[in-house]
Design a protein around this motif. Structure first.
Motif, PDB file in Angstrom:
ATOM      1  N   PHE A 149      73.338  70.792  21.280  1.00 47.28           N
ATOM      2  CA  PHE A 149      72.839  69.474  21.641  1.00 47.28           C
ATOM      3  C   PHE A 149      72.616  69.452  23.140  1.00 47.28           C
ATOM      4  N   LEU A 150      71.475  68.942  23.557  1.00 45.54           N
ATOM      5  CA  LEU A 150      71.173  68.836  24.980  1.00 45.54           C
ATOM      6  C   LEU A 150      71.692  67.526  25.555  1.00 45.54           C
ATOM      7  N   THR A 151      71.969  66.575  24.696  1.00 42.73           N
ATOM      8  CA  THR A 151      72.440  65.258  25.116  1.00 42.73           C
ATOM      9  C   THR A 151      73.910  65.084  24.766  1.00 42.73           C
ATOM     10  N   TYR A 152      74.545  64.185  25.496  1.00 45.97           N
ATOM     11  CA  TYR A 152      75.965  63.905  25.335  1.00 45.97           C
ATOM     12  C   TYR A 152      76.237  63.260  23.977  1.00 45.97           C
ATOM     13  N   LYS A 153      77.493  63.192  23.613  1.00 43.63           N
ATOM     14  CA  LYS A 153      77.898  62.568  22.352  1.00 43.63           C
ATOM     15  C   LYS A 153      77.304  61.172  22.217  1.00 43.63           C
ATOM     16  N   LEU A 209      61.657  69.244  30.529  1.00 36.41           N
ATOM     17  CA  LEU A 209      62.236  67.912  30.348  1.00 36.41           C
ATOM     18  C   LEU A 209      63.003  67.492  31.597  1.00 36.41           C
ATOM     19  N   ARG A 210      63.749  68.423  32.182  1.00 38.17           N
ATOM     20  CA  ARG A 210      64.505  68.123  33.400  1.00 38.17           C
ATOM     21  C   ARG A 210      63.568  67.891  34.584  1.00 38.17           C
ATOM     22  N   LEU A 215      65.251  64.436  30.882  1.00 34.68           N
ATOM     23  CA  LEU A 215      66.610  64.883  30.576  1.00 34.68           C
ATOM     24  C   LEU A 215      67.357  64.941  31.897  1.00 34.68           C
ATOM     25  N   LYS A 216      68.403  64.116  32.022  1.00 30.80           N
ATOM     26  CA  LYS A 216      69.087  64.057  33.314  1.00 30.80           C
ATOM     27  C   LYS A 216      70.557  63.701  33.150  1.00 30.80           C
ATOM     28  N   GLU A 217      71.286  64.008  34.205  1.00 33.76           N
ATOM     29  CA  GLU A 217      72.708  63.700  34.231  1.00 33.76           C
ATOM     30  C   GLU A 217      72.901  62.294  34.795  1.00 33.76           C
ATOM     31  N   LYS A 218      73.932  61.645  34.261  1.00 28.07           N
ATOM     32  CA  LYS A 218      74.253  60.279  34.681  1.00 28.07           C
ATOM     33  C   LYS A 218      75.772  60.176  34.749  1.00 28.07           C
ATOM     34  N   THR A 245      80.313  62.886  34.004  1.00 28.37           N
ATOM     35  CA  THR A 245      78.886  63.183  34.030  1.00 28.37           C
ATOM     36  C   THR A 245      78.435  63.486  32.607  1.00 28.37           C
ATOM     37  N   ILE A 246      77.445  62.730  32.162  1.00 32.99           N
ATOM     38  CA  ILE A 246      76.892  62.932  30.820  1.00 32.99           C
ATOM     39  C   ILE A 246      75.402  63.227  30.941  1.00 32.99           C
ATOM     40  N   THR A 247      74.858  63.894  29.940  1.00 33.30           N
ATOM     41  CA  THR A 247      73.421  64.181  29.911  1.00 33.30           C
ATOM     42  C   THR A 247      72.769  63.218  28.936  1.00 33.30           C
ATOM     43  N   ILE A 248      71.751  62.516  29.428  1.00 31.56           N
ATOM     44  CA  ILE A 248      71.015  61.576  28.584  1.00 31.56           C
ATOM     45  C   ILE A 248      69.540  61.963  28.561  1.00 31.56           C
ATOM     46  N   CYS A 249      68.837  61.435  27.587  1.00 31.51           N
ATOM     47  CA  CYS A 249      67.395  61.663  27.448  1.00 31.51           C
ATOM     48  C   CYS A 249      66.681  60.329  27.570  1.00 31.51           C
ATOM     49  N   GLU A 250      65.871  60.214  28.599  1.00 32.19           N
ATOM     50  CA  GLU A 250      65.021  59.024  28.740  1.00 32.19           C
ATOM     51  C   GLU A 250      63.913  59.092  27.684  1.00 32.19           C
TER      52      GLU A 250
END
Length: 183
Positions: free
Chosen positions: A4-8, A90-91, A96-99, A105-110
């Motif tokens: 998974f590229l995105t956080y839980k 994506l980055r 796809l970015k960290e927040k 720090t989690i990775t989310i997808c706009e």
């Protein structure tokens, strides 16, 4: 192995009992190096397990539910959404970015614009096989439970009632999506 590229999943409660909306888009990088999207606002019940069995087994939400969300989405539409960009693209484009959230720090997808997405039909077997790969990717579900859940989805009668509604990429993030168990 996929990842998974995105956080839980983060969820917000719906007005329906035992149903939650996903707050963020979900991305899964599969073994074949394709990236799959499940859009935010998808209504989920977690792992679709009969209530009596869920009670005996500890509930529907005790494991990372991203595999369940991905599987339900594909079963509902009989399709998958492919992202036509690499993780690096994506980055670079800022999708796809960290927040920083709650000190972590989690990775989310706009929201990814429709021109970078493609809807591809899937089959019952392909959706179920990907479900197994997603469960293995989260590394928090025992191998025995993965086999049990993978076996259980072979009896998903919901597949026969779904797949009639098409995914509208132009309105993907605007509408709240209904869960498979509601159909």
């Amino acid at each position: 192995m996929g990842k998974f590229l995105t956080y839980k999943a983060e969820l917000r409660q719906s007005d329906e009992e035992n149903k939650w909306y996903t707050k963020h888009n979900q991305l899964f990088f599969d073994d074949d190096e394709r990236i799959f999207l499940v859009p935010r606002n998808y209504l989920t019940d977690g792992y679709t397990i009969p209530n009596g069995l869920a009670w005996l087994g500890g509930g529907k939400m005790q494991w990372d539910i991203r595999p369940a969300i991905g599987h339900d989405y594909e079963c509902q539409y009989h399709s998958e959404i492919i992202v036509k960009l690499s993780e690096q693209e994506l980055r670079a484009k800022g999708y796809l970015k960290e927040k920083n959230k709650y000190g972590t720090t989690i990775t989310i997808c706009e929201n990814i614009p429709p021109q970078y997405l493609e809807v591809i039909p899937t089959t019952f077997k392909k959706a179920n096989d990907k479900f197994e790969r997603m469960m293995k990717a989260v590394s928090s579900i025992s191998e025995m439970r993965i086999k049990l859940l993978r076996f259980g989805v072979n009896f998903n009668l919901g597949w026969l009632k779904t797949g009639k509604k098409q995914i509208d990429l132009n309105n993907l993030y605007k509408q709240e999506q209904k869960a498979l168990s509601n159909l």
